[in-house]
Design a protein around this motif. Structure first.
Motif, PDB file in Angstrom:
ATOM      1  N   LYS A 163      58.056  27.434  43.640  1.00 17.50           N
ATOM      2  CA  LYS A 163      59.111  27.934  44.535  1.00 17.50           C
ATOM      3  C   LYS A 163      60.431  27.231  44.254  1.00 17.50           C
ATOM      4  N   ASP A 164      60.379  25.906  44.115  1.00 17.22           N
ATOM      5  CA  ASP A 164      61.599  25.132  43.888  1.00 17.22           C
ATOM      6  C   ASP A 164      62.243  25.492  42.549  1.00 17.22           C
ATOM      7  N   GLN A 165      61.421  25.644  41.521  1.00 17.81           N
ATOM      8  CA  GLN A 165      61.961  25.995  40.209  1.00 17.81           C
ATOM      9  C   GLN A 165      62.587  27.388  40.219  1.00 17.81           C
ATOM     10  N   THR A 166      61.972  28.293  40.960  1.00 19.41           N
ATOM     11  CA  THR A 166      62.510  29.650  41.055  1.00 19.41           C
ATOM     12  C   THR A 166      63.865  29.647  41.757  1.00 19.41           C
ATOM     13  N   LYS A 167      63.964  28.893  42.837  1.00 24.07           N
ATOM     14  CA  LYS A 167      65.246  28.792  43.548  1.00 24.07           C
ATOM     15  C   LYS A 167      66.313  28.157  42.661  1.00 24.07           C
ATOM     16  N   ALA A 168      65.926  27.114  41.924  1.00 25.13           N
ATOM     17  CA  ALA A 168      66.870  26.444  41.031  1.00 25.13           C
ATOM     18  C   ALA A 168      67.341  27.389  39.937  1.00 25.13           C
ATOM     19  N   ALA A 169      66.440  28.213  39.414  1.00 25.42           N
ATOM     20  CA  ALA A 169      66.813  29.178  38.372  1.00 25.42           C
ATOM     21  C   ALA A 169      67.811  30.202  38.914  1.00 25.42           C
ATOM     22  N   VAL A 170      67.588  30.672  40.139  1.00 22.67           N
ATOM     23  CA  VAL A 170      68.511  31.630  40.756  1.00 22.67           C
ATOM     24  C   VAL A 170      69.887  30.996  40.927  1.00 22.67           C
ATOM     25  N   ARG A 171      69.909  29.722  41.320  1.00 28.63           N
ATOM     26  CA  ARG A 171      71.200  29.032  41.476  1.00 28.63           C
ATOM     27  C   ARG A 171      71.939  28.929  40.149  1.00 28.63           C
ATOM     28  N   ARG A 172      71.211  28.866  39.046  1.00 29.37           N
ATOM     29  CA  ARG A 172      71.839  28.793  37.717  1.00 29.37           C
ATOM     30  C   ARG A 172      72.309  30.154  37.223  1.00 29.37           C
ATOM     31  N   GLY A 173      71.971  31.215  37.946  1.00 30.26           N
ATOM     32  CA  GLY A 173      72.416  32.547  37.544  1.00 30.26           C
ATOM     33  C   GLY A 173      71.330  33.467  37.066  1.00 30.26           C
ATOM     34  N   VAL A 174      70.074  33.025  37.088  1.00 34.58           N
ATOM     35  CA  VAL A 174      68.964  33.851  36.626  1.00 34.58           C
ATOM     36  C   VAL A 174      68.763  35.015  37.605  1.00 34.58           C
ATOM     37  N   PHE A 175      68.650  36.226  37.062  1.00 35.91           N
ATOM     38  CA  PHE A 175      68.419  37.417  37.879  1.00 35.91           C
ATOM     39  C   PHE A 175      67.208  38.211  37.392  1.00 35.91           C
ATOM     40  N   GLY A 176      66.621  37.764  36.285  1.00 36.70           N
ATOM     41  CA  GLY A 176      65.446  38.420  35.712  1.00 36.70           C
ATOM     42  C   GLY A 176      64.909  37.551  34.592  1.00 36.70           C
ATOM     43  N   VAL A 177      63.862  38.033  33.921  1.00 33.03           N
ATOM     44  CA  VAL A 177      63.297  37.300  32.792  1.00 33.03           C
ATOM     45  C   VAL A 177      63.060  38.288  31.644  1.00 33.03           C
ATOM     46  N   PRO A 178      63.090  37.758  30.409  1.00 32.35           N
ATOM     47  CA  PRO A 178      63.287  36.348  30.069  1.00 32.35           C
ATOM     48  C   PRO A 178      64.760  35.966  30.117  1.00 32.35           C
ATOM     49  N   CYS A 179      65.013  34.744  30.553  1.00 30.87           N
ATOM     50  CA  CYS A 179      66.341  34.141  30.451  1.00 30.87           C
ATOM     51  C   CYS A 179      66.209  32.904  29.583  1.00 30.87           C
ATOM     52  N   LEU A 180      67.179  32.690  28.734  1.00 29.31           N
ATOM     53  CA  LEU A 180      67.175  31.515  27.872  1.00 29.31           C
ATOM     54  C   LEU A 180      68.482  30.768  28.057  1.00 29.31           C
ATOM     55  N   PHE A 181      68.384  29.452  28.087  1.00 27.76           N
ATOM     56  CA  PHE A 181      69.563  28.601  28.205  1.00 27.76           C
ATOM     57  C   PHE A 181      69.660  27.696  26.984  1.00 27.76           C
ATOM     58  N   VAL A 182      70.841  27.679  26.403  1.00 27.36           N
ATOM     59  CA  VAL A 182      71.182  26.685  25.391  1.00 27.36           C
ATOM     60  C   VAL A 182      72.347  25.900  25.976  1.00 27.36           C
ATOM     61  N   GLY A 183      72.054  24.694  26.460  1.00 25.80           N
ATOM     62  CA  GLY A 183      73.068  23.976  27.229  1.00 25.80           C
ATOM     63  C   GLY A 183      73.338  24.748  28.511  1.00 25.80           C
ATOM     64  N   SER A 184      74.602  25.048  28.770  1.00 21.05           N
ATOM     65  CA  SER A 184      74.971  25.800  29.975  1.00 21.05           C
ATOM     66  C   SER A 184      75.079  27.297  29.720  1.00 21.05           C
ATOM     67  N   GLU A 185      74.900  27.724  28.480  1.00 23.02           N
ATOM     68  CA  GLU A 185      75.006  29.144  28.136  1.00 23.02           C
ATOM     69  C   GLU A 185      73.696  29.859  28.443  1.00 23.02           C
ATOM     70  N   MET A 186      73.801  30.973  29.177  1.00 24.44           N
ATOM     71  CA  MET A 186      72.623  31.753  29.537  1.00 24.44           C
ATOM     72  C   MET A 186      72.570  33.034  28.720  1.00 24.44           C
ATOM     73  N   PHE A 187      71.352  33.407  28.302  1.00 16.51           N
ATOM     74  CA  PHE A 187      71.129  34.632  27.545  1.00 16.51           C
ATOM     75  C   PHE A 187      69.972  35.374  28.197  1.00 16.51           C
ATOM     76  N   PHE A 188      70.182  36.660  28.473  1.00 16.73           N
ATOM     77  CA  PHE A 188      69.157  37.433  29.163  1.00 16.73           C
ATOM     78  C   PHE A 188      68.536  38.475  28.242  1.00 16.73           C
ATOM     79  N   GLY A 189      67.214  38.552  28.290  1.00 13.51           N
ATOM     80  CA  GLY A 189      66.498  39.614  27.606  1.00 13.51           C
ATOM     81  C   GLY A 189      66.118  39.289  26.173  1.00 13.51           C
ATOM     82  N   LYS A 190      65.111  39.990  25.686  1.00  8.50           N
ATOM     83  CA  LYS A 190      64.628  39.756  24.324  1.00  8.50           C
ATOM     84  C   LYS A 190      65.664  40.131  23.278  1.00  8.50           C
ATOM     85  N   ASN A 191      66.516  41.102  23.608  1.00 11.26           N
ATOM     86  CA  ASN A 191      67.516  41.549  22.638  1.00 11.26           C
ATOM     87  C   ASN A 191      68.713  40.608  22.531  1.00 11.26           C
ATOM     88  N   SER A 192      68.700  39.536  23.318  1.00  7.13           N
ATOM     89  CA  SER A 192      69.768  38.534  23.221  1.00  7.13           C
ATOM     90  C   SER A 192      69.373  37.379  22.312  1.00  7.13           C
TER      91      SER A 192
END
Length: 315
Positions: A274-303
């Motif tokens: 639960k805590d990890q899910t809330k933390a992910a939402v705070r970082r901007g996650v709205f679906g999966v897969p999401c990938l982070f390289v540093g502070s950069e977020m990338f969504f989806g397999k095609n990213s």
């Protein structure tokens, strides 16, 4: 006395030409002048070997070893400075303390030394796109000397918190769009030689499997657990929301069944998820897969192509 760290050239076994810099703590016996390169097997990184190699400044000349001295660093800090002649005329120029930020530059190239880059993989087993990204990501990360950090979340909670929903549900009344989404999954898998079959139980309830993933975090068997569950769903079509089926899968892969079952039925993994899910939402996650390289977020397999470009830019 503060613990001393050294800049180390890291090369992955079996991957010639792939290097990155990390800082590792020096063993006391190394805190002295060394007349030659030192090869180490460092316990924290069993898949790698280290070659302590000096960095010779541009135009610098080889010198005889000098006694240990002190060098002032920003903020009034200091670190031990040690010069040592090596057989290949390289020179170990400095041991840096742990909290020096940013990392010191590479004297030979002028580029900044960086620690091994992490790719954070935010996932839920219920996503076919997360399965496909997971299958491709290890080779991508290895090409750039990056490490993968798994971040399990509960997708249903992410959707609820972000007013989002599965594209298959969002476009359930649009037959052409739904057909394209399915076609895209199979095409992605086919062109990369991946085994993939749409689960007959989709959409799935993965709360038990995701609690197990939390229990696996940081363990030596984490990769095997993640592979086992993803394959069970998207290759073998198993019903993993049945705890007995999930237990059988764990046993087949020679995973610690008792520990995982205790975590799945206990409160700690449940709350951590639960805590990890809330933390992910705070970082901007709205679906999966999401990938982070540093502070950069990338969504989806095609990213994934953009993830690779980001890793290239960091070298």
């Amino acid at each position: 006395m503060k613990e001393l760290f050294a800049p180390v050239l890291l090369q992955q076994k079996g991957t010639p030409g792939v290097f990155s810099f990390v800082h590792i703590p020096l063993h006391p016996c190394l805190n002295a002048v060394q007349p030659r390169p030192i090869k180490l097997h460092w316990p924290k990184f069993p898949r790698f070997f280290f070659h302590l190699r000096a960095i010779l400044p541009p135009g610098g000349k080889e010198k005889q070893p000098k006694k240990q001295s002190r060098q002032k660093l920003p903020g009034g800090r200091s670190a031990s400075l040690l010069s040592a002649t090596t057989r290949d005329a390289a020179r170990l120029t400095a041991f840096w303390i742990r909290d020096l930020q940013p990392l010191p530059p590479d004297f030979a190239t002028g580029r900044r030394c960086q620690m091994t880059q992490n790719v954070e993989f935010v996932y839920d087993f219920c996503s076919p796109n997360a399965y496909l990204a997971h299958k491709v990501l290890p080779d991508l990360a290895a090409r750039h000397g990056a490490a993968i950090r798994f971040v399990p979340v509960l997708l249903s909670t992410v959707f609820k918190a972000t007013n989002n929903q599965s594209p298959f549900r969002a476009f359930s009344e649009n037959r052409k769009k739904s057909a394209y989404l399915t076609h895209d999954l199979h095409r992605f898998a086919r062109r990369r030689g991946l085994n993939f079959h749409m689960s007959p139980y989709f959409p799935l309830n993965t709360k038990f499997a995701m609690r197990g993933a939390v229990a696996a975090m940081g363990k030596s068997w984490e990769d095997r657990y993640v592979d086992a569950v993803f394959d069970a769903i998207w290759v073998h079509g198993q019903k993993i929301d049945d705890l007995n089926v999930l237990t059988d899968i764990i046993q087949e892969r020679d995973l610690p069944v008792r520990k995982i079952r205790e975590a799945i039925t206990g409160d700690l993994a449940k709350q951590t998820l639960k805590d990890q899910t809330k933390a992910a939402v705070r970082r901007g996650v709205f679906g999966v897969p999401c990938l982070f390289v540093g502070s950069e977020m990338f969504f989806g397999k095609n990213s994934l192509a953009n993830v690779e470009l980001e890793l290239e830019a960091l070298h």
